[in-house]
Design a protein around this motif. Structure first.
Motif, PDB file in Angstrom:
ATOM      1  N   SER A  38      58.405 -32.093  22.226  1.00  0.00           N
ATOM      2  CA  SER A  38      57.636 -30.856  22.439  1.00  0.00           C
ATOM      3  C   SER A  38      58.268 -29.658  21.724  1.00  0.00           C
ATOM      4  O   SER A  38      57.561 -28.813  21.167  1.00  0.00           O
ATOM      5  N   GLU A  39      59.606 -29.603  21.720  1.00  0.00           N
ATOM      6  CA  GLU A  39      60.243 -28.462  21.043  1.00  0.00           C
ATOM      7  C   GLU A  39      60.064 -28.530  19.525  1.00  0.00           C
ATOM      8  O   GLU A  39      59.985 -27.504  18.851  1.00  0.00           O
ATOM      9  N   TRP A  40      60.027 -29.767  19.008  1.00  0.00           N
ATOM     10  CA  TRP A  40      59.851 -29.916  17.554  1.00  0.00           C
ATOM     11  C   TRP A  40      58.472 -29.407  17.126  1.00  0.00           C
ATOM     12  O   TRP A  40      58.313 -28.781  16.076  1.00  0.00           O
ATOM     13  N   ILE A  41      57.481 -29.657  17.998  1.00  0.00           N
ATOM     14  CA  ILE A  41      56.148 -29.102  17.744  1.00  0.00           C
ATOM     15  C   ILE A  41      56.184 -27.580  17.931  1.00  0.00           C
ATOM     16  O   ILE A  41      55.707 -26.827  17.085  1.00  0.00           O
ATOM     17  N   GLY A  42      56.808 -27.162  19.034  1.00  0.00           N
ATOM     18  CA  GLY A  42      56.844 -25.738  19.358  1.00  0.00           C
ATOM     19  C   GLY A  42      57.502 -24.885  18.279  1.00  0.00           C
ATOM     20  O   GLY A  42      57.041 -23.772  17.984  1.00  0.00           O
ATOM     21  N   LEU A  43      58.574 -25.411  17.657  1.00  0.00           N
ATOM     22  CA  LEU A  43      59.256 -24.662  16.597  1.00  0.00           C
ATOM     23  C   LEU A  43      58.308 -24.347  15.441  1.00  0.00           C
ATOM     24  O   LEU A  43      58.483 -23.346  14.737  1.00  0.00           O
ATOM     25  N   HIS A  44      57.285 -25.228  15.258  1.00  0.00           N
ATOM     26  CA  HIS A  44      56.387 -25.057  14.114  1.00  0.00           C
ATOM     27  C   HIS A  44      55.009 -24.509  14.503  1.00  0.00           C
ATOM     28  O   HIS A  44      54.123 -24.388  13.664  1.00  0.00           O
ATOM     29  N   GLN A  45      54.861 -24.199  15.809  1.00  0.00           N
ATOM     30  CA  GLN A  45      53.647 -23.528  16.291  1.00  0.00           C
ATOM     31  C   GLN A  45      53.926 -22.057  16.557  1.00  0.00           C
ATOM     32  O   GLN A  45      53.036 -21.312  16.925  1.00  0.00           O
ATOM     33  N   ASP A  46      55.154 -21.684  16.389  1.00  0.00           N
ATOM     34  CA  ASP A  46      55.627 -20.343  16.723  1.00  0.00           C
ATOM     35  C   ASP A  46      54.958 -19.266  15.851  1.00  0.00           C
ATOM     36  O   ASP A  46      54.882 -19.427  14.628  1.00  0.00           O
ATOM     37  N   PRO A  47      54.475 -18.162  16.468  1.00  0.00           N
ATOM     38  CA  PRO A  47      53.834 -17.091  15.677  1.00  0.00           C
ATOM     39  C   PRO A  47      54.756 -16.511  14.603  1.00  0.00           C
ATOM     40  O   PRO A  47      54.290 -16.145  13.517  1.00  0.00           O
ATOM     41  N   ALA A  48      56.057 -16.428  14.901  1.00  0.00           N
ATOM     42  CA  ALA A  48      56.985 -15.898  13.893  1.00  0.00           C
ATOM     43  C   ALA A  48      57.067 -16.852  12.702  1.00  0.00           C
ATOM     44  O   ALA A  48      57.174 -16.422  11.544  1.00  0.00           O
ATOM     45  N   PHE A  49      57.022 -18.163  12.971  1.00  0.00           N
ATOM     46  CA  PHE A  49      57.032 -19.145  11.879  1.00  0.00           C
ATOM     47  C   PHE A  49      55.752 -19.022  11.054  1.00  0.00           C
ATOM     48  O   PHE A  49      55.792 -19.043   9.820  1.00  0.00           O
TER      49      PHE A  49
END
Lengths: 228, 228
Positions: free
Chosen positions: B171-182
């Motif tokens: 889930s965090e691996w997905i979250g890191l790349h769904q992040d608005p800052a990203f």
């Protein structure tokens, strides 16, 4: 005169540091840089605004190349830990320090075009050439050979400084280089060159020594240029 | 098939983006990458731990070269603003994302030597070669040509993902790349290539196109390799 090779220098010293040898090899320029009249005037607040303004405009132009060389060092550093430490310092250069430049330029009335792309003094051009060439033609050790003295000289003159001038653009410039985090970073940066430098063959050690010495010599000329 | 030059592509489009043209030129690999079975299994939490572990070990090896290429981009970027934006993202890669890798390696029982210097899959070596060559042989645009697709593909597959798997390393691996800052960073990064790419001569535009397409092709092979 200091031994002309690191092996001879290290022969009669228990904990010889490669960067101490390089610093000694760069005398008398090293002492001239860290005890330069510009630094003394900066510390006691007597530096002329026109001199400091000229210095700061040239230094900001130079910082572009310096940040670039740190970027290439991130590209060259052999470990993720080292890439992380270099990145953290890059963050300081592009954030807090950049903010300092902008506020100081406002206070000193420096217009936008002089900030973004000023007419460069000869020494600024030469200094940028040295940094970019070291980073692009060399590997990690060559890049460290210019970055270590560039930062270490600033730590050294700031450490020897007692005064706190009234103008924020003078006192903050000293403060940025008296900071314990900056001191720790410079010590870490020296440690990288201490670690990898002695493992180089003699030809590359000579190249590292030459890059280090030229950087120190250019720091002296850079301070000189602020008065011209 | 998309027009074979950007000029022809832009001729009948009011706001043609150079990176949209590059993405279309990289089909069908682009769609294969962002809709890869690995991504689908990751999103619904059915990816085998052995597959994800293999992927993550190779990806971490690759991240060293990726961080390095971003470092060289800091060295090449023409403005201090761009150097600052790249440095900020480097901070994320070497801090939050590095922390994610370490915690995930702990959870998946990856020993130290496999983290620091694993045996690399052929595709990992090929990918590192491509990144380092692009950055060292090229200038800012060539480095962007590999960095833009590498990040943009990750933003694209993660944006199309609805699930939240139980395991934190999924889930965090997905979250890191769904992040608005990203998302904002990838858009900025694309904007750099949109801005400087069209100003290149035809030979360098071709080089940029080739680098972009090879990056996308290697992303597909990289996901494939996790199952081998």
């Amino acid at each position: 005169m200091t031994a002309d090779t690191f092996d001879r220098y290290a022969a009669d010293r228990a904990d010889a540091r490669f960067t101490d040898w390089l610093r000694e090899r760069s005398e008398p320029d090293w002492t001239e840089a860290v005890e330069h009249g510009f630094v003394a005037e900066l510390a006691d607040g007597t530096v002329d605004d026109a001199v400091f303004r000229r210095y700061l405009v040239q230094d900001y132009a130079f910082v572009g190349a310096l940040v670039g060389a740190f970027g290439h060092a991130v590209g060259q550093a052999p470990t993720m830990d080292a890439k992380g430490s270099l990145t953290e310092f890059l963050g300081t250069l592009t954030d807090e320090e950049n903010d300092y430049f902008e506020r100081s330029f406002d206070a000193l009335g420096v217009p936008d075009d002089e900030r973004a792309d000023p007419e460069r003094a000869d020494v600024t051009e030469a200094f940028e050439d040295l940094l970019v060439r070291a980073a692009l033609q060399g590997d990690y050790e060559e890049t460290l050979a210019v970055l270590v003295p560039a930062e270490w000289i600033y730590l050294s003159w700031a450490s020897g400084t007692g005064g706190t001038p009234d103008e924020f653009y003078l006192s903050e410039w000293i403060g940025l280089h008296q900071d314990p985090a900056f001191e720790a970073f410079v010590d870490w940066l020296r440690g990288e060159l201490d670690r990898y430098g002695p493992a180089l063959d003699e030809r590359r050690r000579r190249r590292v020594e030459r890059l280090f010495r030229r950087t120190v010599a250019l720091e002296v000329q850079f301070f000189d240029a602020a008065y011209e």
